[in-house]
Design an enzyme around this catalytic site. Structure first.
Site, PDB file in Angstrom:
ATOM      1  N   GLY A 145       0.681  -1.015   0.066  1.00 46.59           N
ATOM      2  CA  GLY A 145       0.125  -0.030  -0.036  1.00 46.59           C
ATOM      3  C   GLY A 145       0.707   1.300  -0.007  1.00 46.59           C
ATOM      4  N   ASP A 146       0.196   2.300   0.182  1.00 45.90           N
ATOM      5  CA  ASP A 146       0.991   3.636   0.227  1.00 45.90           C
ATOM      6  C   ASP A 146       0.625   4.496   1.501  1.00 45.90           C
ATOM      7  OD1 ASP A 146       1.380   6.144  -0.101  1.00 45.90           O
ATOM      8  OD2 ASP A 146       0.563   6.739  -1.974  1.00 45.90           O
ATOM      9  N   HIS A 155      12.851  10.217   7.908  1.00 47.62           N
ATOM     10  CA  HIS A 155      13.877  11.084   7.564  1.00 47.62           C
ATOM     11  C   HIS A 155      13.751  11.247   5.808  1.00 47.62           C
ATOM     12  CE1 HIS A 155      17.353   8.194   5.830  1.00 47.62           C
ATOM     13  NE2 HIS A 155      16.360   7.487   5.752  1.00 47.62           N
TER      14      HIS A 155
HETATM   15  C1  LIG Z   1      15.082   4.141   3.310  1.00 45.34           C
HETATM   16  S1  LIG Z   1      13.908   2.820   3.013  1.00 45.34           S
HETATM   17  C2  LIG Z   1      14.130   1.952   4.568  1.00 45.34           C
HETATM   18  C3  LIG Z   1      13.579   0.594   4.614  1.00 45.34           C
HETATM   19  C4  LIG Z   1      13.461  -0.190   5.989  1.00 45.34           C
HETATM   20  N1  LIG Z   1      12.921   0.343   6.792  1.00 45.34           N
HETATM   21  C5  LIG Z   1      14.823  -0.413   6.499  1.00 45.34           C
HETATM   22  O1  LIG Z   1      15.207   0.374   7.221  1.00 45.34           O
HETATM   23  O2  LIG Z   1      15.641  -1.415   5.812  1.00 45.34           O
HETATM   24  C6  LIG Z   1      12.444   3.573   2.861  1.00 45.34           C
HETATM   25  C7  LIG Z   1      11.145   2.748   2.365  1.00 45.34           C
HETATM   26  O3  LIG Z   1       9.990   3.546   2.650  1.00 45.34           O
HETATM   27  C8  LIG Z   1       9.085   2.756   1.465  1.00 45.34           C
HETATM   28  N2  LIG Z   1       8.234   3.659   0.924  1.00 45.34           N
HETATM   29  C9  LIG Z   1       8.402   4.867   0.169  1.00 45.34           C
HETATM   30  N3  LIG Z   1       7.377   5.302  -0.055  1.00 45.34           N
HETATM   31  C10 LIG Z   1       6.130   4.779   0.342  1.00 45.34           C
HETATM   32  C11 LIG Z   1       4.950   5.010   0.486  1.00 45.34           C
HETATM   33  N4  LIG Z   1       4.227   5.772  -0.150  1.00 45.34           N
HETATM   34  N5  LIG Z   1       4.041   3.778   1.096  1.00 45.34           N
HETATM   35  C12 LIG Z   1       4.690   2.729   1.619  1.00 45.34           C
HETATM   36  N6  LIG Z   1       6.145   2.687   1.665  1.00 45.34           N
HETATM   37  C13 LIG Z   1       6.786   3.636   0.899  1.00 45.34           C
HETATM   38  C14 LIG Z   1      10.283   2.488   0.341  1.00 45.34           C
HETATM   39  O4  LIG Z   1       9.816   1.265  -0.404  1.00 45.34           O
HETATM   40  C15 LIG Z   1      11.356   1.983   1.163  1.00 45.34           C
HETATM   41  O5  LIG Z   1      11.208   0.501   1.544  1.00 45.34           O
END
Ligand SMILES: C[S@@+](CC[C@H](N)C(=O)[O-])C[C@H]1O[C@@H](n2cnc3c(N)ncnc32)[C@H](O)[C@@H]1O
Length: 341
Positions: A231-232, A251
């Site tokens: 989802g989003d 962040h």
């Molecule tokens: C910097 S990564 C961190 C991933 C994980 N928490 C870690 O520390 O390994 C940010 C995560 O947010 C997810 N993300 C970005 N936009 C998103 C959205 N609108 N809805 C859900 N997840 C999202 C990305 O796909 C990514 O997996």
């Protein structure tokens, strides 16, 4: 050389090293991409032999390895023959402490090209993904599955680095259901579920990320204790958890976007539910910290920011959370605990 001339020279040399830091970054990224460290698993090898194995020009590869060995990444154990060092061990694939995918991800165009526009970011205060890549950061990964694979694997490597410390400083044993929001491939969530056998997990991320997360969760024997939800998080966050975990997620976003995301967590959590952020915190006294560099990385790629403890407190308060603790770890990450009011 006089003392003054020596001082001036060493100051110039120190600045030369700072200026050329991006050469080092790219050299490490290339060694990672070529898989040199994996090739040295059986012991030292001559550069010509390595060049044949990885499909590189022998002279160019020798020069790359000589340069890296001068910095302690690989060792030249005999003329033209290179072996492993503790630093180069971190460029092996799939070993504890590996940063190979992270090196590849940071040196690939998705990160590299926006950094080339830092001046524009500093002038405008805006991220440069759109200008440098033609689209927003996460949209770029959706269009470039090869780079997205390094991105997800690289994030999992950094998560694995943080995970031991997160578990050392924070007790998840009384948590019933942990939702890892923006959890990527669920590396931290898996570590929590292994440490807290009574808990269940929800891994929540974008559909294209969840689509590739299942094998990793299943391989760790957690398929029956972990629900995968796509989802989003700007629309909604799954309900049913008593703790939301967001590691290196807040962040990525500016204050308005972060408030929307945290507001959705607030709506999905029960009263008294916990919110746990794992983030680097910008020190209030400006002492050296990886948070400063990560802050610029967030600016230029996403328009996000690293925050001080006070900034986290007010961001959380505005979204209906009471920040309870910011616990340091022996990594650059802090565990920030907040309760839903
Ligand atoms: C910097 S990564 C961190 C991933 C994980 N928490 C870690 O520390 O390994 C940010 C995560 O947010 C997810 N993300 C970005 N936009 C998103 C959205 N609108 N809805 C859900 N997840 C999202 C990305 O796909 C990514 O997996």
């Amino acid at each position: 050389m006089t003392e003054a001339a020596e001082r001036a020279w060493s100051t110039t040399a120190a600045m030369f090293r700072l200026i050329t830091g991006f050469w080092v970054s790219q050299a490490v990224g290339v060694a990672a991409a070529l898989g040199i460290a994996d090739q040295l698993e059986g012991g030292p090898r001559h550069g010509d032999d390595l060049a044949r194995a990885v499909g590189a020009d022998p002279d160019a590869l020798q020069r790359l390895l000589r340069m890296l060995a001068s910095l302690g990444v690989f060792a030249e154990v005999a003329p033209g023959t290179f072996g492993q060092t503790p630093l180069s061990e971190t460029l092996r694939s799939d070993v504890p402490g590996s940063l190979r995918a992270y090196a590849m991800m940071q040196c690939a165009p998705g990160r590299w090209l926006p950094w080339g526009r830092l001046l524009d970011s500093i002038r405008s205060g805006r991220p440069m993904a759109r200008e440098a890549l033609g689209m927003e950061h996460f949209a770029y990964y959706a269009q470039h599955p090869d780079e997205a694979a390094f991105f997800n694997a690289g994030m999992a490597e950094v998560s694995a680095w943080a995970a031991g410390e997160v578990l050392r400083v924070y007790d998840f044993s009384r948590t019933r259901v942990v939702a890892d929001v923006g959890g990527g491939h669920g590396s931290l969530l898996a570590a929590i579920l292994r440490a807290a056998p009574g808990a269940r997990g929800i891994l929540f991320d974008l559909p294209r990320v969840i689509a590739t997360a299942r094998p990793g969760i299943a391989a760790q024997g957690l398929a029956d204790r972990c629900e995968l939800v796509a989802g989003d998080f700007f629309e909604a966050v799954p309900e049913g958890a008593d703790l939301h975990l967001l590691q290196q997620v807040v962040h990525n976003w500016d204050d308005a976007e972060a408030a929307r995301l945290l507001g959705n967590c607030h709506r999905a959590l029960p009263p008294g539910g916990k919110l746990v952020l794992v983030e680097m915190i910008v020190p209030s006294d400006n002492r050296p910290s990886e948070a400063h560099l990560m802050d610029l990385n967030m600016l230029v790629n996403l328009g996000g920011r690293q925050r001080t403890e006070a900034e986290y407190r007010s961001l959380l308060q505005a979204a209906g959370f009471r920040m309870e603790r910011a616990i340091p770890t022996q990594t650059p990450f802090y565990v920030i605990e907040a309760a839903r009011s």
